[in-house]
Structures are given as C-alpha cells and as structure tokens.
Design an enzyme around this catalytic site. Structure first.
Site: not given
Length: 283
Positions: A169, A237
């Site tokens: 991811k 993030k």
C-alpha cells in the site's frame, strides 16, 4: 451464506461504503463508529453498537478502517484488553509497518489472529466494491476473510507475512503521489502554453500516459471541484510513511516537500489533486 458474525469499526469516507457492501451482501453485520450519527443508516439491517467492547464480544471477524497509527493504536489497545481468543481481525487502515506488526504480535499473544489488508482506491471504488486489497498475514486467515474482502474489492492479493500488505500500500500510494503531482504540473504547464485544459486532459487520457488515476481526477480538474475523495492530508500521511520506510529517492524528496508545503499552505482538506492550487501559486 457464512454463519460468521461480522463486525466493522470505523465508518469514515472509506469505511462507510465498505461496510455497506458487506451489509448489501447479506452478512450478519455489526458496526461501531466513534461518532454514532455516521452509523444511523445501518440500523434497519445491521446492529449498531455503542462500544468497541460490545462489538468485539459479539463478532467473529472484525474489520477496522481507521485514519492513522494513533487511531489504530487506540482501538487495538481496547481490543487486546478483551477476551478475543479465536477471533480474526482485519485491519484495512493505512499505517506504518511497525504499528501493523506490533498489533499482530499483541493480537496473537491473546490467541487471536490479525491480517493487514489496506486498499488501493478512493470513495467511488469503495462504493462500487472494486477496491484492490493487499493482504499480509497467515494464508489461512486471509482465506477465512476472503469471502468478505471479495464483497469490498475486485482483487485480493496475499503478499506474505504481516506487514506485507502495508508495504504494498505504501508503495502504490508513493507512485500515485507522483502521478497526481505530475498531472497537476502538466495541466498548469499546458495552460501556460495556451492549451485548453479540457483538450489537454483528453490528450492525456487517450494517450499512453493516461490511467485510471488521471481519468478519475479529470472531472475535478475540469470543474475546479476539490471535494475530497482522497484527501491531500491523507496522501501526505502516506508519503511520509513511505519516507520513514526507506523511500529515499530523488523524486520522492520533491514529493515529500510538495505535499508538506501544500498542507502548510492550507490545502490539506482538499482532494489530493488539489495540490494544483498550491503549485499554481509557485513563482
């Protein structure tokens, strides 16, 4: 139909439509969200719990979709204080590998199991059930979760031990951050040269440089509508997580600086392609 009782914790922009797809599939579903109003439209077909403890106690497989390391830590600290022996946890949040592997160890020490299963895709794929799901953990646990994951995604890819789902991811979002900034820069550059934005986007999308990522952001660019499907702060993030994990490459350094500066200049709550509004003001 499975007899497992399913729990889902975290009904934000992504978690809500993902849980809805489990509900539509007819599974026995219970949900929990810190802000209970976000769970209201589950009351007809599913069970809404007002505490994590009650949801976990009454579920066999528990999915979590939370914002960041801190949110996941807060939830799993509550979970490991409970009797969870034999239960399976599926954390679909995007957090650090360190946090994921630590959670897996804690859960296993209590006689339960955990897989990390973050997703590629924003709110529309989440609604359509066409997410890409990257799983890390024991093969048997992934297979146990697969009937439910298949209702949320079009591909479930088991990549190895705990932490490997998160690794994939972070890698794919690292790439996407470059695509989005590259798209924004190209639109700005072509505009400077007098090319209509719609024409340029059509050329991009019909050429080898087009992709699902460019096509999904085209309407936002054409309409100057930066309502977040995937927020810029969330991308920030993720690229910072990639940086911490070792993505120390030339393009990456520029990407980290750009998204941080866009956040610092007030664009963090826009969609990720809203980085164009930061870039257009550069001298």
């Amino acid at each position: 139909m499975s007899t497992n009782k399913i729990g889902f914790i975290g009904l934000g922009n992504m978690g809500h439509p993902m849980a809805k797809n489990l509900e539509k599939a007819g599974f026995s579903l219970a949900v929990y969200n810190r802000t209970i109003e976000k769970a209201k439209d589950f009351e007809k077909q599913s069970t809404i719990y007002d505490s994590i403890e009650k949801l976990v106690e009454n579920s066999d497989i528990i999915f979590t979709m939370l914002t960041n390391d801190k949110a996941v830590k807060d939830v799993y600290e509550q979970i490991v204080s409970l009797d969870i022996k034999g239960k399976l946890f599926v954390d679909m949040s995007t957090i650090s590998q360190e946090a994921t592997t630590e959670n897996a160890k804690l859960i296993k020490s209590k006689g339960a199991s955990l897989i990390d299963a973050p997703v590629a895709g924003s709110t529309k794929p989440a609604t359509d059930g066409t997410l890409i799901i990257m799983a890390g953990g024991d093969k048997n646990d992934v297979e146990k979760a697969e009937p439910y994951l298949n209702k949320m995604g079009k591909l479930v890819k088991h990549l190895g031990e705990n932490g490997k789902g998160i690794a994939a991811k972070l890698s794919i979002n690292y790439f996407l951050s470059m695509i989005y900034q590259g798209l924004a820069e190209t639109v700005l550059f072509s505009d400077k040269l007098g090319i209509d934005k719609g024409d340029m986007l059509e050329i991009i999308n019909e050429s080898a440089s087009g992709s699902g990522a460019t096509k999904v952001k085209t309407p936002l660019l054409l309409e100057n509508d930066f309502t977040p499907a995937f927020g810029l702060d969330l991308m920030l993030k993720d690229v910072l997580l990639a940086k911490d994990a070792g993505a120390n490459y030339p393009l990456g350094k520029t990407i980290f600086e750009s998204y941080q500066a866009a956040h610092d200049n007030g664009f963090g709550n826009d969609d990720v392609i809203g980085i164009i509004n930061y870039l257009k003001n550069l001298k």
